[in-house]
Enzyme design. Structure first.
Site, PDB file in Angstrom:
ATOM      1  N   VAL A   1      17.885 -10.041  -5.977  1.00 11.14           N
ATOM      2  CA  VAL A   1      17.062 -11.116  -5.296  1.00 11.14           C
ATOM      3  C   VAL A   1      16.311 -12.180  -6.448  1.00 11.14           C
ATOM      4  O   VAL A   1      15.855 -13.015  -5.994  1.00 11.14           O
ATOM      5  CB  VAL A   1      16.036 -10.601  -4.267  1.00 11.14           C
ATOM      6  CG1 VAL A   1      16.767 -10.198  -3.026  1.00 11.14           C
ATOM      7  CG2 VAL A   1      15.018  -9.679  -5.119  1.00 11.14           C
TER       8      VAL A   1
ATOM      9  N   SER B   1       3.006  -6.045   4.535  1.00 10.22           N
ATOM     10  CA  SER B   1       2.533  -4.515   4.501  1.00 10.22           C
ATOM     11  C   SER B   1       0.974  -4.449   4.943  1.00 10.22           C
ATOM     12  O   SER B   1       0.196  -5.613   4.719  1.00 10.22           O
ATOM     13  CB  SER B   1       2.570  -3.896   3.190  1.00 10.22           C
ATOM     14  OG  SER B   1       1.858  -2.750   2.973  1.00 10.22           O
TER      15      SER B   1
ATOM     16  N   TYR C   1       0.685  -4.813  -5.947  1.00 11.87           N
ATOM     17  CA  TYR C   1       1.716  -4.751  -4.555  1.00 11.87           C
ATOM     18  C   TYR C   1       0.693  -5.211  -3.529  1.00 11.87           C
ATOM     19  O   TYR C   1       1.514  -6.410  -2.798  1.00 11.87           O
ATOM     20  CB  TYR C   1       1.764  -3.177  -4.379  1.00 11.87           C
ATOM     21  CG  TYR C   1       2.687  -3.268  -3.043  1.00 11.87           C
ATOM     22  CD1 TYR C   1       4.196  -3.374  -3.103  1.00 11.87           C
ATOM     23  CD2 TYR C   1       2.005  -2.805  -2.022  1.00 11.87           C
ATOM     24  CE1 TYR C   1       4.875  -3.042  -1.967  1.00 11.87           C
ATOM     25  CE2 TYR C   1       2.953  -2.603  -0.737  1.00 11.87           C
ATOM     26  CZ  TYR C   1       4.063  -2.938  -0.676  1.00 11.87           C
ATOM     27  OH  TYR C   1       4.911  -2.790   0.424  1.00 11.87           O
ATOM     28  N   ALA C   2      -0.346  -5.309  -3.264  1.00 11.41           N
ATOM     29  CA  ALA C   2      -1.261  -5.610  -2.278  1.00 11.41           C
ATOM     30  C   ALA C   2      -1.240  -7.300  -2.342  1.00 11.41           C
ATOM     31  O   ALA C   2      -1.073  -7.945  -1.271  1.00 11.41           O
ATOM     32  CB  ALA C   2      -2.720  -5.277  -2.311  1.00 11.41           C
ATOM     33  N   ALA C   3      -1.412  -7.770  -3.681  1.00  8.69           N
ATOM     34  CA  ALA C   3      -1.265  -9.201  -4.086  1.00  8.69           C
ATOM     35  C   ALA C   3      -0.069  -9.937  -3.665  1.00  8.69           C
ATOM     36  O   ALA C   3       0.051 -11.181  -2.968  1.00  8.69           O
ATOM     37  CB  ALA C   3      -1.557  -9.481  -5.235  1.00  8.69           C
ATOM     38  N   SER C   4       1.060  -9.063  -4.000  1.00 11.61           N
ATOM     39  CA  SER C   4       2.375  -9.855  -3.569  1.00 11.61           C
ATOM     40  C   SER C   4       2.526  -9.740  -2.020  1.00 11.61           C
ATOM     41  O   SER C   4       3.041 -10.680  -1.426  1.00 11.61           O
ATOM     42  CB  SER C   4       3.432  -8.938  -4.110  1.00 11.61           C
ATOM     43  OG  SER C   4       3.827  -7.717  -3.539  1.00 11.61           O
ATOM     44  N   LYS C   5       2.125  -8.677  -1.176  1.00 11.60           N
ATOM     45  CA  LYS C   5       2.521  -8.835  -0.028  1.00 11.60           C
ATOM     46  C   LYS C   5       1.544  -9.702   0.790  1.00 11.60           C
ATOM     47  O   LYS C   5       1.685 -10.164   2.128  1.00 11.60           O
ATOM     48  CB  LYS C   5       2.135  -7.185   0.572  1.00 11.60           C
ATOM     49  CG  LYS C   5       3.255  -6.370   0.113  1.00 11.60           C
ATOM     50  CD  LYS C   5       4.622  -6.964   0.806  1.00 11.60           C
ATOM     51  CE  LYS C   5       5.961  -6.101   0.404  1.00 11.60           C
ATOM     52  NZ  LYS C   5       7.151  -6.626   1.017  1.00 11.60           N
TER      53      LYS C   5
ATOM     54  N   ILE D   1       5.131   3.959   6.741  1.00 13.19           N
ATOM     55  CA  ILE D   1       6.469   4.452   7.498  1.00 13.19           C
ATOM     56  C   ILE D   1       7.164   5.118   6.547  1.00 13.19           C
ATOM     57  O   ILE D   1       7.330   4.922   5.177  1.00 13.19           O
ATOM     58  CB  ILE D   1       7.223   2.935   7.395  1.00 13.19           C
ATOM     59  CG1 ILE D   1       6.344   1.632   8.123  1.00 13.19           C
ATOM     60  CG2 ILE D   1       8.373   3.233   8.314  1.00 13.19           C
ATOM     61  CD1 ILE D   1       5.839   2.137   9.719  1.00 13.19           C
TER      62      ILE D   1
END
Lengths: 247, 79
Positions: A64, A142, A155-159, A188
């Site tokens: 991607v 997320s 990860y939080a920043a990206s989501k 999940i």
């Protein structure tokens, strides 16, 4: 589900939420285009779609982060189907690390995969959707993007960025027949979360009001609802699929 | 031939008469060519010439004349 004959691209469809979504949609009569990093990575998804008696999916394989590969795939979709009715921006990666221990390369990689590619996929999809004044895009964010979590700043920043992009795109295209929404799954059970230690899982369970982890099919059904005409008046929303998780 | 084809694409996407379309026609110079119509124009160019314009080219496409210049990069020749 009212997605019959819709042409829908699902990124990251080789496993987890993407795979379950592709199978759910195909079983509901949609013409699914499945994306993975390689052709072979999607063998299992194709097998599951065949078992569900869904239409033969088209496979598109690219990283991607590879804009040229992405464009080629869209050209192929346009050539074969002449349109795109739905997009599920699901491909993503997760690297954990406390604030003081996150490498710049990991931050950049997560932003490239989780954010830039999501925006580029929306951009290219819109070219095929706006012309027909019809389309639905679902971005997979997320609960970590909406609430944050220790050890997941990058990860939080990206989501969280995925949500910003979702809300902005929904405003741009609302009057042009294209809806854009996001789902924010909680915990999940997927390959991404399989590495969690048992004791960590136990602590996590305490944060979930429904007292169990979610299944990929439970996210797939919400995504499919957002792609269908059943959600025809819903745009610019972030739907939590988290069993009442509080973090 | 491609000049005529591109004129038809502009006319269709912007919903204007072909007689209005000259090399000097520029983005935002007429009410019909606004940002919304621009995306419709890009989609129509993609469709009719079987290409997929790069985002940089979408932003650069500021006039009919510029459109011809950009399309030559995609191996589409103009007289």
């Amino acid at each position: 589900m009212l997605v019959g004959n819709r042409v829908i691209l699902v990124t990251g469809a080789a496993r987890g939420i993407g795979q379950a979504t592709a199978v759910f949609l195909a079983a509901s009569g949609a013409q699914v285009i499945i994306h993975g990093r390689s052709e072979e990575s999607m063998d299992e998804t194709v097998r599951l779609i065949q078992s569900a008696e869904g239409l033969e999916p088209l496979r598109v394989a690219y990283d991607v982060r590879d804009e040229a590969g992405m464009k080629l795939a869209f050209k192929q979709i346009k050539k074969i189907f002449g349109r795109l009715d739905g997009l599920v921006n699901n491909a993503g990666i997760m690297t954990e690390g406390l604030m003081g221990m996150v490498k710049t390369t990991h931050i950049q990689e997560m932003l490239d995969v989780n954010v830039t590619s999501v925006i580029l996929h929306m951009q290219l999809s819109s070219r095929l959707m706006l012309k027909n004044k019809q389309g639905s895009i679902v971005n997979v964010s997320s609960i970590i993007g909406t609430r944050g979590s220790e050890g997941s700043a990058a990860y939080a920043a990206s989501k969280a960025a995925v949500i910003g992009a979702t809300l902005s795109a929904s405003k741009e295209w609302a009057g042009k027949g294209v809806r854009v929404n996001a789902v924010a799954p909680g915990f999940i059970e997927t390959d991404l979360t399989a590495h969690y230690m048992e004791n960590k899982k136990e602590k996590l369970l305490e944060t979930i009001k429904m007292n169990r982890f979610g299944h990929v099919e439970e996210v797939a059904s919400v995504i499919s609802f957002l792609l269908s005409d059943m959600s025809s008046y819903i745009t610019g929303q972030v739907i939590g699929v988290d069993g009442g998780m509080v973090i | 031939m491609n000049t005529q084809k591109l004129k038809s694409v502009f006319a269709e996407a912007l919903d204007i008469e072909e007689s209005f379309i000259t090399d000097e026609l520029t983005y935002n110079s007429i009410a019909e060519w606004d940002s919304v119509a621009h995306m419709a124009l890009v989609a129509e160019i993609d469709d009719q010439f079987d290409i997929m314009l790069d985002t940089d080219d979408v932003l650069d496409l500021s006039s009919f004349s510029k459109a011809k210049e950009i399309l030559t990069k995609y191996d589409i020749a103009f007289d």
